[in-house]
Design a protein around this motif. Sequence first.
Motif, PDB file in Angstrom:
ATOM      1  N   SER A  15     -18.954  -4.862  -0.462  1.00  0.00           N
ATOM      2  CA  SER A  15     -18.078  -4.263  -1.476  1.00  0.00           C
ATOM      3  C   SER A  15     -17.017  -3.426  -0.786  1.00  0.00           C
ATOM      4  O   SER A  15     -17.201  -2.995   0.355  1.00  0.00           O
ATOM      5  CB  SER A  15     -18.894  -3.362  -2.407  1.00  0.00           C
ATOM      6  N   PRO A  16     -15.902  -3.170  -1.480  1.00  0.00           N
ATOM      7  CA  PRO A  16     -14.864  -2.302  -0.904  1.00  0.00           C
ATOM      8  C   PRO A  16     -15.409  -0.918  -0.543  1.00  0.00           C
ATOM      9  O   PRO A  16     -15.014  -0.345   0.474  1.00  0.00           O
ATOM     10  CB  PRO A  16     -13.830  -2.198  -2.027  1.00  0.00           C
ATOM     11  N   PHE A  17     -16.317  -0.411  -1.339  1.00  0.00           N
ATOM     12  CA  PHE A  17     -16.873   0.915  -1.023  1.00  0.00           C
ATOM     13  C   PHE A  17     -17.686   0.882   0.267  1.00  0.00           C
ATOM     14  O   PHE A  17     -17.635   1.806   1.077  1.00  0.00           O
ATOM     15  CB  PHE A  17     -17.737   1.440  -2.182  1.00  0.00           C
ATOM     16  N   GLY A  90     -13.894   8.025  -8.715  1.00  0.00           N
ATOM     17  CA  GLY A  90     -14.944   7.374  -7.931  1.00  0.00           C
ATOM     18  C   GLY A  90     -14.788   5.881  -7.818  1.00  0.00           C
ATOM     19  O   GLY A  90     -15.664   5.199  -7.299  1.00  0.00           O
ATOM     20  N   ASP A  91     -13.666   5.359  -8.328  1.00  0.00           N
ATOM     21  CA  ASP A  91     -13.470   3.912  -8.319  1.00  0.00           C
ATOM     22  C   ASP A  91     -12.405   3.518  -7.299  1.00  0.00           C
ATOM     23  O   ASP A  91     -11.224   3.811  -7.453  1.00  0.00           O
ATOM     24  CB  ASP A  91     -13.043   3.432  -9.711  1.00  0.00           C
ATOM     25  N   ILE A  92     -12.844   2.846  -6.264  1.00  0.00           N
ATOM     26  CA  ILE A  92     -11.938   2.493  -5.171  1.00  0.00           C
ATOM     27  C   ILE A  92     -10.833   1.550  -5.640  1.00  0.00           C
ATOM     28  O   ILE A  92      -9.740   1.526  -5.073  1.00  0.00           O
ATOM     29  CB  ILE A  92     -12.752   1.890  -4.000  1.00  0.00           C
ATOM     30  N   GLU A  93     -11.084   0.809  -6.690  1.00  0.00           N
ATOM     31  CA  GLU A  93     -10.067  -0.102  -7.241  1.00  0.00           C
ATOM     32  C   GLU A  93      -8.842   0.678  -7.720  1.00  0.00           C
ATOM     33  O   GLU A  93      -7.722   0.162  -7.683  1.00  0.00           O
ATOM     34  CB  GLU A  93     -10.640  -0.923  -8.400  1.00  0.00           C
ATOM     35  N   ASN A  94      -9.050   1.901  -8.151  1.00  0.00           N
ATOM     36  CA  ASN A  94      -7.927   2.714  -8.639  1.00  0.00           C
ATOM     37  C   ASN A  94      -6.926   3.017  -7.533  1.00  0.00           C
ATOM     38  O   ASN A  94      -5.751   3.272  -7.803  1.00  0.00           O
ATOM     39  CB  ASN A  94      -8.449   4.027  -9.232  1.00  0.00           C
ATOM     40  N   ASP A 119      -5.938   3.136   8.022  1.00  0.00           N
ATOM     41  CA  ASP A 119      -5.426   1.762   8.022  1.00  0.00           C
ATOM     42  C   ASP A 119      -6.549   0.750   7.764  1.00  0.00           C
ATOM     43  O   ASP A 119      -6.335  -0.251   7.076  1.00  0.00           O
ATOM     44  CB  ASP A 119      -4.729   1.463   9.357  1.00  0.00           C
ATOM     45  N   SER A 120      -7.730   1.001   8.318  1.00  0.00           N
ATOM     46  CA  SER A 120      -8.865   0.098   8.088  1.00  0.00           C
ATOM     47  C   SER A 120      -9.224   0.049   6.607  1.00  0.00           C
ATOM     48  O   SER A 120      -9.499  -1.013   6.053  1.00  0.00           O
ATOM     49  CB  SER A 120     -10.090   0.561   8.879  1.00  0.00           C
ATOM     50  N   ILE A 121      -9.231   1.206   5.978  1.00  0.00           N
ATOM     51  CA  ILE A 121      -9.565   1.267   4.548  1.00  0.00           C
ATOM     52  C   ILE A 121      -8.506   0.521   3.742  1.00  0.00           C
ATOM     53  O   ILE A 121      -8.823  -0.276   2.854  1.00  0.00           O
ATOM     54  CB  ILE A 121      -9.675   2.739   4.083  1.00  0.00           C
ATOM     55  N   ILE A 122      -7.240   0.759   4.074  1.00  0.00           N
ATOM     56  CA  ILE A 122      -6.149   0.129   3.320  1.00  0.00           C
ATOM     57  C   ILE A 122      -6.166  -1.389   3.499  1.00  0.00           C
ATOM     58  O   ILE A 122      -6.035  -2.150   2.539  1.00  0.00           O
ATOM     59  CB  ILE A 122      -4.784   0.719   3.749  1.00  0.00           C
ATOM     60  N   LEU A 126      -8.873  -2.292   0.582  1.00  0.00           N
ATOM     61  CA  LEU A 126      -7.896  -2.426  -0.510  1.00  0.00           C
ATOM     62  C   LEU A 126      -7.066  -3.700  -0.383  1.00  0.00           C
ATOM     63  O   LEU A 126      -6.309  -4.040  -1.289  1.00  0.00           O
ATOM     64  CB  LEU A 126      -6.978  -1.200  -0.532  1.00  0.00           C
ATOM     65  N   GLU A 127      -7.183  -4.383   0.731  1.00  0.00           N
ATOM     66  CA  GLU A 127      -6.489  -5.652   0.967  1.00  0.00           C
ATOM     67  C   GLU A 127      -4.980  -5.541   0.797  1.00  0.00           C
ATOM     68  O   GLU A 127      -4.341  -6.386   0.191  1.00  0.00           O
ATOM     69  CB  GLU A 127      -7.074  -6.735   0.054  1.00  0.00           C
ATOM     70  N   LYS A 128      -4.455  -4.453   1.360  1.00  0.00           N
ATOM     71  CA  LYS A 128      -3.001  -4.289   1.386  1.00  0.00           C
ATOM     72  C   LYS A 128      -2.539  -4.367   2.843  1.00  0.00           C
ATOM     73  O   LYS A 128      -3.266  -3.959   3.749  1.00  0.00           O
ATOM     74  CB  LYS A 128      -2.598  -2.942   0.778  1.00  0.00           C
TER      75      LYS A 128
END
Length: 209
Positions: A15-17, A90-94, A119-122, A126-128
């Motif tokens: 998951s993204p989290f 609490g929602d990473i999608e936001n 940068d890793s998180i993004i 987040l797939e940006k």
Amino acid sequence: MLTAFGHQHWWPGDSPFEVLVGAVLTQNTNWTNVEKAITNLKNANALDPFIIRDMPNEQLAALIKPSGYLNLKTKRLKNVIAFLCEKHEGDIENLKNYPVYQLREDLVSINGIGPETADSIILYALEKPTFVIDTYTHRILTRHQLIDPDAQYEDLKEYCQYNLPEDTQLYNECHALLVQIGKNYCKPKPKCENCPLNKYPHQLEELYT
DNA sequence: GACCAGGCACATC
DNA sequence: GATGTGCATGGT
């Protein structure tokens, strides 16, 4: 690189989290140790922003212990999760609603989140499109004399982004492949046993005689 | 036993 | 602004 090593399927995570948590835990740490820590969190049913937020530091530290720097990473995880819970429900999608530059600015302002972790998180959670620079990337690019040896993070990032089309999947694969190459062939202390200079005395003056 | 691992913040100069 | 140091565990 792709021909030699094939697709890397990064980032490993369900998951993204989980990717976000892994990004903090892998700071200066072998990934196999991070996997143990994430498994601990999963077994404790604790891989959730609100659960980690409300968990005592000692308990969180015990769960992530295999990834090292346990006290440090406990604080860092709590910091980034506090940001997620308090400002984004609490929602990473936001987080995806924000432009990359804004996200990066916000993430880097969190204590414990530096440029690479942000940068890793993004890129991976987040797939940006933002290029991730790590130790291996720095080592490979400088040893191949593609960039100045004292180039800083932002210099390396700019070099990579300037020379590649802006594409999330490409950035994903390219960084993962650089890590794969680095792990196998670009160690911090290059083995010098085959260097011809080894045949000579280790005194500079004597090399000239 | 030494070296290394998918960094970062902080102190000091 | 550059450079040095502490942070910790587990694999090779």
